[in-house]
Design a protein around this motif. Sequence first.
Motif, PDB file in Angstrom:
ATOM      1  N   TYR A  11       0.839  -1.201   0.000  1.00 20.97           N
ATOM      2  CA  TYR A  11       0.000   0.000   0.000  1.00 20.97           C
ATOM      3  C   TYR A  11       0.873   1.250   0.000  1.00 20.97           C
ATOM      4  O   TYR A  11       0.662   2.173  -0.793  1.00 20.97           O
ATOM      5  CB  TYR A  11      -0.936   0.006   1.209  1.00 20.97           C
ATOM      6  N   ASN A  14       2.543   1.697  -3.422  1.00 15.38           N
ATOM      7  CA  ASN A  14       1.707   1.918  -4.603  1.00 15.38           C
ATOM      8  C   ASN A  14       0.597   2.954  -4.451  1.00 15.38           C
ATOM      9  O   ASN A  14       0.137   3.495  -5.453  1.00 15.38           O
ATOM     10  CB  ASN A  14       1.079   0.590  -5.050  1.00 15.38           C
ATOM     11  N   TYR A  15       0.136   3.216  -3.239  1.00 18.86           N
ATOM     12  CA  TYR A  15      -1.044   4.059  -3.089  1.00 18.86           C
ATOM     13  C   TYR A  15      -0.914   5.219  -2.112  1.00 18.86           C
ATOM     14  O   TYR A  15      -1.655   6.190  -2.216  1.00 18.86           O
ATOM     15  CB  TYR A  15      -2.254   3.212  -2.648  1.00 18.86           C
ATOM     16  N   TYR A  18      -0.557   8.819  -3.516  1.00 21.57           N
ATOM     17  CA  TYR A  18      -1.769   9.289  -4.181  1.00 21.57           C
ATOM     18  C   TYR A  18      -2.831   9.675  -3.152  1.00 21.57           C
ATOM     19  O   TYR A  18      -3.492  10.710  -3.287  1.00 21.57           O
ATOM     20  CB  TYR A  18      -2.301   8.196  -5.111  1.00 21.57           C
ATOM     21  N   GLU A  19      -2.980   8.863  -2.118  1.00 19.04           N
ATOM     22  CA  GLU A  19      -3.972   9.172  -1.086  1.00 19.04           C
ATOM     23  C   GLU A  19      -3.598  10.453  -0.343  1.00 19.04           C
ATOM     24  O   GLU A  19      -4.464  11.264  -0.038  1.00 19.04           O
ATOM     25  CB  GLU A  19      -4.117   8.001  -0.108  1.00 19.04           C
TER      26      GLU A  19
END
Length: 94
Positions: A11, A14-15, A18-19
């Motif tokens: 997480y 990769n994320y 962006y969050e």
Amino acid sequence: MKTLSELVTLYKKNYAGYEEWKLSDFIKRTKSLEELIRDAVWGYFPDLKRDSHQSQMPKNVLKEMVTRLLEPKIIKELNKCKSFDDIFFSCFVN
């Protein structure tokens, strides 16, 4: 099956960035509380595009939610809060 630690690592890789970007207007607080409420209800990202899940909501429902959240009584309570937990537990669960 992956371990929780592996999932958290994936997480973050990769994320997480962006969050964080999606929440950057809220974190920086460069906008007024009223603007942040409108952006949150309508699902606007910092680039002013809308989140796809918010686009599914009827516009009259979103307008009503903004109206309710911008009531002076609600704004007064929100201004007292310093965290999401304050909002969730202290301001509205009474």
